[in-house]
Design an enzyme around this catalytic site. Sequence first.
Site, mmCIF file in Angstrom:
data_model
loop_
_atom_site.group_PDB
_atom_site.id
_atom_site.type_symbol
_atom_site.label_atom_id
_atom_site.label_comp_id
_atom_site.label_asym_id
_atom_site.label_seq_id
_atom_site.Cartn_x
_atom_site.Cartn_y
_atom_site.Cartn_z
ATOM 1 N N GLU A 160 13.068 9.046 -3.760
ATOM 2 C CA GLU A 160 13.000 10.387 -3.149
ATOM 3 C C GLU A 160 12.930 10.403 -1.619
ATOM 4 O OE1 GLU A 160 9.712 12.332 -5.108
ATOM 5 O OE2 GLU A 160 10.695 12.285 -7.058
ATOM 6 N N GLU A 266 14.656 9.662 -15.568
ATOM 7 C CA GLU A 266 13.430 10.422 -15.870
ATOM 8 C C GLU A 266 13.767 11.684 -16.649
ATOM 9 O OE1 GLU A 266 10.954 10.953 -12.371
ATOM 10 O OE2 GLU A 266 11.531 8.998 -11.559
HETATM 11 C C1 XIL Z 1 4.887 11.812 -12.103
HETATM 12 C C2 XIL Z 1 3.997 11.402 -13.280
HETATM 13 O O1 XIL Z 1 4.675 11.711 -14.469
HETATM 14 C C3 XIL Z 1 2.673 12.118 -13.210
HETATM 15 O O2 XIL Z 1 1.788 11.624 -14.199
HETATM 16 C C4 XIL Z 1 2.040 11.944 -11.826
HETATM 17 O O3 XIL Z 1 0.872 12.723 -11.734
HETATM 18 C C5 XIL Z 1 3.006 12.346 -10.727
HETATM 19 O O4 XIL Z 1 4.209 11.620 -10.883
HETATM 20 N N1 XIL Z 1 9.490 11.838 -9.960
HETATM 21 C C6 XIL Z 1 9.101 10.527 -10.089
HETATM 22 C C7 XIL Z 1 7.947 10.199 -10.967
HETATM 23 O O5 XIL Z 1 9.779 9.631 -9.573
HETATM 24 O O6 XIL Z 1 7.241 9.082 -10.496
HETATM 25 C C8 XIL Z 1 7.019 11.362 -11.147
HETATM 26 O O7 XIL Z 1 6.032 11.001 -12.102
HETATM 27 C C9 XIL Z 1 7.795 12.585 -11.571
HETATM 28 C C10 XIL Z 1 8.813 12.962 -10.532
#
Ligand code: XIL
Length: 361
Positions: A160, A266
């Site tokens: 990101e 994701e």
């Molecule tokens: C999220 C997790 O799922 C949560 O448990 C945590 O509180 C915050 O992060 N993008 C990403 C992930 O790359 O690492 C994130 O994961 C969700 C968005």
Amino acid sequence: MSCSTKLLISCLLALSASLALGSKAMAQDRKGLNNVYKKYFTIGVAVTPRELKSEEAGLITKEFGSVTPENAMKMGPIHPQQDRFYWTDADSIVAFAQRNKMKVRGHTLCWHAQTPRWLFVDSAGKDVSKEVLLKRLHDHINEVVTRYKGKIYAWDVVNEAIADDSTYLRRSKWYQICGEDFIAKAFEYAHEADPKAILFYNDYNTEIPAKREKILKLLKSLIAKKVPINGVGLQAHWSVSTPSREELERSIKEFSALGLQVQFTELDISVYAGRQGGQLVQGQQPTGSSAFTPEMEQQQLEKYKMVFDVFRQYRKKITGVTFWNVSDRYTWLNGRGRKNYPLLFDAELQPKKAYWEVVKF
Ligand code: XIL
């Protein structure tokens, strides 16, 4: 009650019992997502160490071929103090994967969120210099990647780094202290520690044209500089309203045209409309009830069907699809009293209708 009504009722009861048996038999017979998609790409899932010791474990090994630690390898959790790593959770996930012959995607080595407190400052609380921060990044990456060398096949190296507003790169602490150099450096450090690991840049909202353009620009500049990058991770935090088939296809085509592997890293499909899983923004309160309505079920099923249709169509370009969380029992998208139902398994860990659409082809 008349004889014919009684007969009708018993017929209905028998029918519903056989339907229930049918779906149970189907559940027992099912091959698992990863097996169904064996010839296409690996299907993985984000996990917590707790799930691997719970009821979810059986579902995870049955349905998936790869695991990603949801939080356990992020810099804050794994490197809480400069001279102390916390390995227990990450180790347990890697050990689970090895026991069950599953792959591991490492997530993530350099991100602006979930960073440890010590990272950007000196003992007086002042920002460290670029040299010091790059040295810290190097040491962190070297330690973590070396520990799991040969056990983690792919890493989300930088997560990101692109801004959501009109600026190009996110004005993170990394950027403020190092400028854009931290991105290339992170890949170099990771490659140095494990030359065989497949290295990804990972981001979200990759189907929005303006953001996609900026990510393409970054990737092209890394490739031009011969930075060791092998793939791009498209997070795929989607919703019943996004992305469209056209937007999705365009992303796959444009990213893969750079010669990079494409993985969806994701995936979840929020039942609330809007970008990024239709998440509530600051100050916004949930409205209405939090039930999973038949309408949501239908819209979600259609979106899942469409995206897997596209994934199959572009299977030569896609090397992995990872779900973000196992089932609707727990999802990171739950928040402020609003429940979400973004995954293919319900809170009882049973496949939802959308599941059957995904495996039917
Ligand atoms: C999220 C997790 O799922 C949560 O448990 C945590 O509180 C915050 O992060 N993008 C990403 C992930 O790359 O690492 C994130 O994961 C969700 C968005």
